[in-house]
Design a protein around this motif. Structure first.
Motif, PDB file in Angstrom:
ATOM      1  N   GLU A 125      -0.737 -16.986 -27.660  1.00 55.96           N
ATOM      2  CA  GLU A 125       0.169 -17.545 -28.660  1.00 55.96           C
ATOM      3  C   GLU A 125      -0.266 -18.944 -29.087  1.00 55.96           C
ATOM      4  OE1 GLU A 125       2.563 -16.017 -30.315  1.00 55.96           O
ATOM      5  OE2 GLU A 125       2.013 -14.204 -29.217  1.00 55.96           O
ATOM      6  N   LEU A 126      -0.729 -19.757 -28.141  1.00 54.84           N
ATOM      7  CA  LEU A 126      -1.183 -21.100 -28.487  1.00 54.84           C
ATOM      8  C   LEU A 126      -2.438 -21.047 -29.351  1.00 54.84           C
ATOM      9  CD1 LEU A 126      -0.630 -23.201 -25.231  1.00 54.84           C
ATOM     10  CD2 LEU A 126       0.953 -22.681 -27.076  1.00 54.84           C
ATOM     11  N   ALA A 127      -3.351 -20.130 -29.025  1.00 57.63           N
ATOM     12  CA  ALA A 127      -4.574 -20.000 -29.816  1.00 57.63           C
ATOM     13  C   ALA A 127      -4.258 -19.511 -31.226  1.00 57.63           C
ATOM     14  CB  ALA A 127      -5.533 -19.034 -29.120  1.00 57.63           C
ATOM     15  N   ARG A 128      -3.351 -18.574 -31.350  1.00 54.96           N
ATOM     16  CA  ARG A 128      -2.967 -18.067 -32.670  1.00 54.96           C
ATOM     17  C   ARG A 128      -2.312 -19.157 -33.500  1.00 54.96           C
ATOM     18  NH1 ARG A 128       1.477 -14.986 -34.816  1.00 54.96           N
ATOM     19  NH2 ARG A 128       2.558 -15.031 -32.805  1.00 54.96           N
ATOM     20  N   PHE A 129      -1.486 -19.971 -32.851  1.00 57.36           N
ATOM     21  CA  PHE A 129      -0.827 -21.056 -33.577  1.00 57.36           C
ATOM     22  C   PHE A 129      -1.845 -22.110 -34.023  1.00 57.36           C
ATOM     23  CE2 PHE A 129       1.617 -25.023 -33.840  1.00 57.36           C
ATOM     24  CZ  PHE A 129       2.649 -24.623 -34.679  1.00 57.36           C
ATOM     25  N   ALA A 130      -2.796 -22.429 -33.149  1.00 59.89           N
ATOM     26  CA  ALA A 130      -3.831 -23.407 -33.504  1.00 59.89           C
ATOM     27  C   ALA A 130      -4.692 -22.893 -34.656  1.00 59.89           C
ATOM     28  CB  ALA A 130      -4.695 -23.715 -32.293  1.00 59.89           C
ATOM     29  N   ALA A 131      -4.920 -21.589 -34.694  1.00 58.32           N
ATOM     30  CA  ALA A 131      -5.767 -21.015 -35.738  1.00 58.32           C
ATOM     31  C   ALA A 131      -5.053 -20.912 -37.079  1.00 58.32           C
ATOM     32  CB  ALA A 131      -6.245 -19.632 -35.307  1.00 58.32           C
ATOM     33  N   ASP A 132      -3.784 -20.555 -37.056  1.00 63.55           N
ATOM     34  CA  ASP A 132      -3.063 -20.268 -38.298  1.00 63.55           C
ATOM     35  C   ASP A 132      -2.045 -21.338 -38.686  1.00 63.55           C
ATOM     36  OD1 ASP A 132      -4.467 -17.886 -38.256  1.00 63.55           O
ATOM     37  OD2 ASP A 132      -2.831 -16.780 -37.285  1.00 63.55           O
ATOM     38  N   GLY A 133      -1.572 -22.117 -37.737  1.00 66.11           N
ATOM     39  CA  GLY A 133      -0.537 -23.104 -38.024  1.00 66.11           C
ATOM     40  C   GLY A 133       0.832 -22.464 -38.191  1.00 66.11           C
TER      41      GLY A 133
END
Length: 454
Positions: free
Chosen positions: A345-353
């Protein structure tokens, strides 16, 4: 009379105003009128917290918070509580890494009493401080440590993660509660020296908010606080500067009697008072701020691997702030499964905002929290003191909401990319163990059984 300036509503302050004044002895005074209800809040912040302590004397700032309620020159024993509560008011005090505060909320006509009480203990506490009160409050604080830290599930998590996140020797390495050994070692001489150094008017900010007459309030403050001498012996806290990221994942596994496995982590984040810190706050709100957050939806609702999942911000001005992750697992779920999902979830948020909807919801949530604080006389008094002590300008409290609303989605994404990474966290894993009494019973049953066989 004290020097000051007139109130002018700033842009983004919602019409709230505050005036600033300074007595000749250095006491900073902040006043804010609010005639909605007939009450007034008095808040006094001293610029001393656990970051000012030295090795071997941790917990002294918090111990002294308790000593301040043990009587002063004109008020004996528990009199401070009795007088405030007898006048229809409420009161308390707290200690943090960065400050110690004391506060009362009183009916307007009892404001003078609260000011006199605070001035009496600032000016004459040493007249009442003795070995008996020292021993009494030492025991109270030690018992508080047992009840809130040592003898409750996950109670030492904050202490353990802080020690991991801030290296040995750092002023934030230990928490305000202090250690049992240091509390035992503290002497009356230590307490007296501590008071002389830090409990001086030139090391304090006094705010009064509510249904007040500013001119009369200032006259009372000058009358009761004006003759208290300043003190110039204070040393600045040790430097809390650290690199922007930890650079590795620090980890500790704790085997304790807890209801469920838990994953907790502290991420190093920007200092409070910066736009980057506000951006990080919004990122944590999207990810773990309530039941609409990404982590709650993923872990609790969708995967059903956790019973609770939250992500919050511990704002600090003298050291990097901490992003605080707390996940309690469901049933027999193992922590690695939770940790993998969190990192996804953290990686997805960092990638997409954040999405536009998430930004709107997170900003509205933080705006409501800020307005809740500023909307009460006690909350506003506390925020005015906070910004005066930590950032030198109480007016910043009145425009904090607008600064959060000005942050962009791109800044929130950038904060996540820079800080919400596996190599920038201290991790605490709780693994349950069998309660000691059950283990003893089981051991006793086994011994009896073996004895019968013999």
């Amino acid at each position: 009379m004290p020097m000051g300036h007139t109130a002018t509503a700033q842009a983004g302050s919602g019409g709230l105003t505050a005036t600033e004044h300074r007595l000749a002895n250095g006491l900073r005074v902040v006043l804010s009128e609010d005639h909605l209800t007939p009450v007034a809040a008095v808040c006094l912040w001293y610029d001393v917290g656990s970051r000012h302590e030295v090795k071997g004397r941790t917990g002294l700032a918090h111990l002294f918070e308790h000593l301040m309620f043990q009587g002063s020159g004109q008020v004996k024993g528990n009199g401070h509580f009795e007088l405030v509560q007898g006048a229809g008011g409420s009161l308390n005090g707290t200690t943090s890494f960065e400050r110690t505060n004391y506060f009362e909320t009183m009916p307007t006509h009892q404001l003078e009493l609260a000011l006199w009480l605070e001035a009496d203990r600032m000016g004459s506490l040493l007249a009442a401080l003795d070995d008996e009160s020292m021993e009494n409050q030492r025991d109270v604080v030690k018992n508080e440590r047992r009840q809130r830290y040592d003898n409750v599930p996950y109670g030492t998590a904050f202490e353990k993660l802080t020690a991991l996140a801030y290296p040995e020797g750092h002023p934030y390495h230990h928490t305000p509660i202090g250690s049992m050994a240091d509390l035992d070692a503290a002497t009356l001489d230590d307490a007296q020296a501590f008071f002389r150094t830090y409990y001086a008017p030139n090391n304090a900010v006094l705010s009064v908010v509510g249904d007040i007459d500013p001119e009369q309030t200032l006259a009372w403050i000058e009358k009761y606080f004006g003759s208290i001498p300043s003190h110039d012996g204070k040393q600045p806290p040790r430097d809390g500067t650290l690199p922007g990221t930890i650079g590795e994942q620090l980890r500790e596994v704790v085997h304790e009697e807890v209801p469920a496995r838990a994953l907790m982590a502290a991420y190093r984040l920007p200092h409070d008072g910066t736009r980057e810190c506000d951006a990080a706050d919004l990122a944590l709100t999207v990810l773990g701020g309530g039941e609409s957050s990404r982590l709650h939806n993923r872990l609790v609702r969708r995967d059903r691997t956790a019973v609770a999942a939250g992500f919050g911000l511990l704002r600090l001005s003298g050291a990097p702030s901490l992003g605080w992750l707390d996940v309690k697992t469901s049933g027999g779920v193992e922590v690695p499964q939770i940790e993998t999902a969190v990192d996804e979830e953290l990686a997805r948020f960092a990638a997409d905002g954040p999405t536009p909807e998430e930004m709107e919801r997170a900003q509205a949530q933080l705006e409501r929290e800020w307005l809740d604080r500023l909307g009460t006389v006690a909350g506003r008094a506390d925020e005015l003191c906070r910004y005066a002590v930590l950032f030198g300008d109480p007016q910043l409290a009145l425009t904090a909401v607008q600064r959060v609303l000005d942050v962009t989605a791109q800044e929130v994404q950038a904060a996540a990319q820079a800080h919400l990474r596996p190599d920038n966290r201290a991790v605490l894993v709780y693994e349950p163990v069998e309660p000691a009494d059950e283990a003893e019973d089981a051991a006793g049953s086994t011994d009896d059984h073996e004895g019968a066989e013999k």
